[in-house]
Design an enzyme around this catalytic site. Structure first.
Site, PDB file in Angstrom:
ATOM      1  N   HIS A   1      15.266 -17.284 -12.402  1.00 49.84           N
ATOM      2  CA  HIS A   1      14.578 -17.941 -11.290  1.00 49.84           C
ATOM      3  C   HIS A   1      13.798 -19.161 -11.802  1.00 49.84           C
ATOM      4  O   HIS A   1      13.812 -20.228 -11.188  1.00 49.84           O
ATOM      5  CB  HIS A   1      13.643 -16.919 -10.629  1.00 49.84           C
ATOM      6  CG  HIS A   1      13.103 -17.353  -9.307  1.00 49.84           C
ATOM      7  ND1 HIS A   1      11.940 -18.081  -9.191  1.00 49.84           N
ATOM      8  CD2 HIS A   1      13.564 -17.182  -8.057  1.00 49.84           C
ATOM      9  CE1 HIS A   1      11.719 -18.325  -7.915  1.00 49.84           C
ATOM     10  NE2 HIS A   1      12.685 -17.796  -7.202  1.00 49.84           N
TER      11      HIS A   1
ATOM     12  N   GLU B   1      12.364  -7.830   3.246  1.00 50.13           N
ATOM     13  CA  GLU B   1      13.326  -7.446   2.206  1.00 50.13           C
ATOM     14  C   GLU B   1      12.624  -6.657   1.103  1.00 50.13           C
ATOM     15  O   GLU B   1      11.583  -7.086   0.597  1.00 50.13           O
ATOM     16  CB  GLU B   1      13.966  -8.701   1.605  1.00 50.13           C
ATOM     17  CG  GLU B   1      15.002  -8.372   0.530  1.00 50.13           C
ATOM     18  CD  GLU B   1      15.692  -9.612  -0.020  1.00 50.13           C
ATOM     19  OE1 GLU B   1      16.822  -9.882   0.383  1.00 50.13           O
ATOM     20  OE2 GLU B   1      15.069 -10.316  -0.839  1.00 50.13           O
TER      21      GLU B   1
ATOM     22  N   VAL C   1       4.578 -13.387   0.419  1.00 50.68           N
ATOM     23  CA  VAL C   1       5.148 -14.059   1.587  1.00 50.68           C
ATOM     24  C   VAL C   1       5.761 -15.343   1.034  1.00 50.68           C
ATOM     25  O   VAL C   1       5.140 -16.032   0.214  1.00 50.68           O
ATOM     26  CB  VAL C   1       4.056 -14.380   2.636  1.00 50.68           C
ATOM     27  CG1 VAL C   1       4.640 -15.211   3.768  1.00 50.68           C
ATOM     28  CG2 VAL C   1       3.452 -13.098   3.173  1.00 50.68           C
TER      29      VAL C   1
ATOM     30  N   ALA D   1      16.038 -11.643 -13.977  1.00 48.81           N
ATOM     31  CA  ALA D   1      15.928 -12.392 -12.709  1.00 48.81           C
ATOM     32  C   ALA D   1      14.746 -13.362 -12.745  1.00 48.81           C
ATOM     33  O   ALA D   1      14.839 -14.485 -12.225  1.00 48.81           O
ATOM     34  CB  ALA D   1      15.787 -11.421 -11.543  1.00 48.81           C
ATOM     35  N   THR D   2      13.647 -12.944 -13.383  1.00 49.68           N
ATOM     36  CA  THR D   2      12.467 -13.804 -13.454  1.00 49.68           C
ATOM     37  C   THR D   2      12.774 -15.053 -14.278  1.00 49.68           C
ATOM     38  O   THR D   2      12.439 -16.177 -13.881  1.00 49.68           O
ATOM     39  CB  THR D   2      11.281 -13.021 -14.075  1.00 49.68           C
ATOM     40  OG1 THR D   2      11.148 -11.790 -13.374  1.00 49.68           O
ATOM     41  CG2 THR D   2       9.984 -13.774 -13.997  1.00 49.68           C
TER      42      THR D   2
ATOM     43  N   GLU E   1      27.568 -13.650  -8.707  1.00 47.29           N
ATOM     44  CA  GLU E   1      28.256 -14.569  -9.624  1.00 47.29           C
ATOM     45  C   GLU E   1      27.331 -15.011 -10.775  1.00 47.29           C
ATOM     46  O   GLU E   1      27.739 -15.133 -11.928  1.00 47.29           O
ATOM     47  CB  GLU E   1      28.749 -15.771  -8.790  1.00 47.29           C
ATOM     48  CG  GLU E   1      29.416 -16.899  -9.545  1.00 47.29           C
ATOM     49  CD  GLU E   1      30.630 -16.482 -10.377  1.00 47.29           C
ATOM     50  OE1 GLU E   1      31.251 -15.461 -10.049  1.00 47.29           O
ATOM     51  OE2 GLU E   1      30.911 -17.182 -11.379  1.00 47.29           O
TER      52      GLU E   1
ATOM     53  N   VAL F   1       0.848  -1.203   0.000  1.00 48.75           N
ATOM     54  CA  VAL F   1       0.000   0.000   0.000  1.00 48.75           C
ATOM     55  C   VAL F   1       0.882   1.251   0.000  1.00 48.75           C
ATOM     56  O   VAL F   1       0.680   2.184  -0.777  1.00 48.75           O
ATOM     57  CB  VAL F   1      -0.955   0.003   1.225  1.00 48.75           C
ATOM     58  CG1 VAL F   1      -1.602   1.368   1.414  1.00 48.75           C
ATOM     59  CG2 VAL F   1      -2.015  -1.070   1.085  1.00 48.75           C
TER      60      VAL F   1
ATOM     61  N   LEU G   1       4.075   1.685  -0.860  1.00 55.94           N
ATOM     62  CA  LEU G   1       4.892   1.885  -2.066  1.00 55.94           C
ATOM     63  C   LEU G   1       4.026   2.265  -3.261  1.00 55.94           C
ATOM     64  O   LEU G   1       4.407   3.093  -4.088  1.00 55.94           O
ATOM     65  CB  LEU G   1       5.711   0.616  -2.357  1.00 55.94           C
ATOM     66  CG  LEU G   1       6.827   0.366  -1.336  1.00 55.94           C
ATOM     67  CD1 LEU G   1       7.317  -1.065  -1.394  1.00 55.94           C
ATOM     68  CD2 LEU G   1       7.985   1.330  -1.555  1.00 55.94           C
TER      69      LEU G   1
ATOM     70  N   ARG H   1      19.125 -25.417   3.190  1.00 54.78           N
ATOM     71  CA  ARG H   1      20.286 -25.004   2.398  1.00 54.78           C
ATOM     72  C   ARG H   1      21.272 -24.195   3.223  1.00 54.78           C
ATOM     73  O   ARG H   1      22.480 -24.356   3.116  1.00 54.78           O
ATOM     74  CB  ARG H   1      19.779 -24.188   1.198  1.00 54.78           C
ATOM     75  CG  ARG H   1      20.810 -23.844   0.174  1.00 54.78           C
ATOM     76  CD  ARG H   1      20.184 -23.561  -1.204  1.00 54.78           C
ATOM     77  NE  ARG H   1      19.013 -22.716  -1.200  1.00 54.78           N
ATOM     78  CZ  ARG H   1      19.037 -21.382  -1.203  1.00 54.78           C
ATOM     79  NH1 ARG H   1      20.181 -20.747  -1.223  1.00 54.78           N
ATOM     80  NH2 ARG H   1      17.916 -20.684  -1.228  1.00 54.78           N
TER      81      ARG H   1
HETATM   82  P1  0O2 Z   1      12.690 -16.371  -3.871  1.00 55.15           P
HETATM   83  O1  0O2 Z   1      12.004 -17.516  -4.530  1.00 55.15           O
HETATM   84  O2  0O2 Z   1      12.725 -15.154  -4.714  1.00 55.15           O
HETATM   85  O3  0O2 Z   1      12.187 -16.117  -2.504  1.00 55.15           O
HETATM   86  P2  0O2 Z   1      20.984 -16.346  -1.145  1.00 55.15           P
HETATM   87  O4  0O2 Z   1      19.631 -17.013  -1.154  1.00 55.15           O
HETATM   88  O5  0O2 Z   1      21.969 -16.997  -0.236  1.00 55.15           O
HETATM   89  O6  0O2 Z   1      21.513 -16.109  -2.540  1.00 55.15           O
HETATM   90  P3  0O2 Z   1      20.299 -14.336   0.824  1.00 55.15           P
HETATM   91  O7  0O2 Z   1      21.471 -14.293   1.743  1.00 55.15           O
HETATM   92  O8  0O2 Z   1      19.066 -14.990   1.325  1.00 55.15           O
HETATM   93  O9  0O2 Z   1      20.770 -14.892  -0.605  1.00 55.15           O
HETATM   94  O10 0O2 Z   1      19.883 -12.876   0.493  1.00 55.15           O
HETATM   95  P4  0O2 Z   1      19.855 -12.104  -0.861  1.00 55.15           P
HETATM   96  O11 0O2 Z   1      21.163 -12.166  -1.555  1.00 55.15           O
HETATM   97  O12 0O2 Z   1      19.363 -10.748  -0.491  1.00 55.15           O
HETATM   98  O13 0O2 Z   1      18.819 -12.895  -1.773  1.00 55.15           O
HETATM   99  C1  0O2 Z   1      17.507 -13.051  -1.439  1.00 55.15           C
HETATM  100  C2  0O2 Z   1      16.624 -13.017  -2.667  1.00 55.15           C
HETATM  101  O14 0O2 Z   1      17.207 -12.221  -3.718  1.00 55.15           O
HETATM  102  C3  0O2 Z   1      16.430 -14.351  -3.322  1.00 55.15           C
HETATM  103  O15 0O2 Z   1      15.466 -15.082  -2.638  1.00 55.15           O
HETATM  104  C4  0O2 Z   1      15.960 -13.936  -4.722  1.00 55.15           C
HETATM  105  O16 0O2 Z   1      14.644 -13.430  -4.712  1.00 55.15           O
HETATM  106  C5  0O2 Z   1      16.902 -12.792  -4.988  1.00 55.15           C
HETATM  107  N1  0O2 Z   1      18.149 -13.308  -5.584  1.00 55.15           N
HETATM  108  C6  0O2 Z   1      19.365 -13.320  -5.021  1.00 55.15           C
HETATM  109  N2  0O2 Z   1      20.274 -13.854  -5.854  1.00 55.15           N
HETATM  110  C7  0O2 Z   1      19.619 -14.185  -6.984  1.00 55.15           C
HETATM  111  C8  0O2 Z   1      20.023 -14.765  -8.248  1.00 55.15           C
HETATM  112  O17 0O2 Z   1      21.184 -15.102  -8.483  1.00 55.15           O
HETATM  113  N3  0O2 Z   1      19.038 -14.942  -9.173  1.00 55.15           N
HETATM  114  C9  0O2 Z   1      17.737 -14.586  -8.955  1.00 55.15           C
HETATM  115  N4  0O2 Z   1      16.858 -14.802  -9.934  1.00 55.15           N
HETATM  116  N5  0O2 Z   1      17.337 -14.043  -7.782  1.00 55.15           N
HETATM  117  C10 0O2 Z   1      18.255 -13.838  -6.817  1.00 55.15           C
HETATM  118  P5  0O2 Z   1      15.354 -16.649  -2.824  1.00 55.15           P
HETATM  119  O18 0O2 Z   1      15.028 -17.242  -1.503  1.00 55.15           O
HETATM  120  O19 0O2 Z   1      16.577 -17.196  -3.475  1.00 55.15           O
HETATM  121  O20 0O2 Z   1      14.192 -16.869  -3.831  1.00 55.15           O
END
Ligand code: 0O2
Length: 208
Positions: free
Chosen positions: A153, A137, A44, A149-150, A111, A19, A21, A56
């Site tokens: 993912h 976040e 969520v 990113a999409t 990376e 809301v 943002l 993990r």
């Molecule tokens: P989801 O499905 O989006 O919830 P890590 O998971 O160890 O890489 P960390 O420490 O949890 O990272 O925090 P970070 O780096 O802030 O990353 C959290 C989220 O950022 C991820 O959540 C993704 O949404 C996004 N993200 C980070 N790195 C990548 C990447 O290389 N590719 C893509 N597509 N998204 C990324 P989740 O839990 O991975 O996934």
């Protein structure tokens, strides 16, 4: 574990942030021709993803609230890279939550090729038991970064986190191409914004 009860305040944070943002976006639209916010989404984290991530990263249940910082997540998608920093500064100066960490994956890409700006915030929510501080976040990225990113993912999901090296290399090249697109668009930002202003004025005249 009663996940429904546990996730309820996280869901509240996501709804409240969406809301707020979206309201920022509307305000930009009323007050100027250019809104640095293109769109806002939020979610969520699903329980299965929470459990996967806990395994993990070897996170124990008692540490989940501090160590899993993206259970509540919102995403702000912008047109230009400059807009990301504009929004980031505005969010950092707000008084309704505290920014506890900043992760600049734009100047320090991951990376994988991933680029985005992440703010980890502590957000106070009012519950029937009083105030609770919930970690959330906020991901801020351009349309091009979001497109990349999409897709990455989705591929990660398909290959269960083990994307073949050949595909990883292509993704890295695609990430650079997306960033190049952002850089090129930045160079004609003024032209694009002029056109947006013209379009808005003409639309207002037509609607009178
Ligand atoms: P989801 O499905 O989006 O919830 P890590 O998971 O160890 O890489 P960390 O420490 O949890 O990272 O925090 P970070 O780096 O802030 O990353 C959290 C989220 O950022 C991820 O959540 C993704 O949404 C996004 N993200 C980070 N790195 C990548 C990447 O290389 N590719 C893509 N597509 N998204 C990324 P989740 O839990 O991975 O996934």
């Amino acid at each position: 574990m009663n996940w429904r009860n546990f996730l309820a305040p996280y869901s509240q944070v996501v709804e409240e942030l969406k809301v707020k943002l979206k309201e920022m976006r509307s305000q930009f639209e009323y007050e100027s021709s250019h809104s640095p916010i293109e769109f806002v989404t939020g979610r969520v984290k699903p329980v299965s993803s929470i459990i996967d991530k806990m395994n993990r990263k070897n996170i124990h249940m008692e540490d989940i609230e501090t160590d899993l910082q993206d259970i509540a997540g919102v995403r702000v998608v912008c047109q230009f890279v400059d807009d990301i920093y504009d929004i980031m500064h505005r969010l950092c100066s707000r008084n309704d939550f505290e920014v506890i960490e900043e992760r600049d994956y734009i100047n320090h890409k991951k990376e994988s090729g991933y680029r985005s700006y992440h703010l980890i915030i502590s957000y106070p929510v009012e519950t029937i038991h009083g105030e609770r501080k919930i970690t959330a976040e906020i991901q801020i990225r351009t349309l091009a970064m979001n497109f990349w990113a999409t897709n990455e993912h989705t591929l990660n999901y398909k290959y269960e986190g083990r994307i073949p090296v050949k595909v990883q290399d292509r993704l890295k090249r695609a990430a650079e191409a997306a960033f190049k697109l952002d850089e090129e668009m930045a160079k004609i930002k003024d032209e694009i914004q002029d056109a947006q202003r013209m379009f808005k004025t003409n639309k207002q005249i037509r609607e009178k």
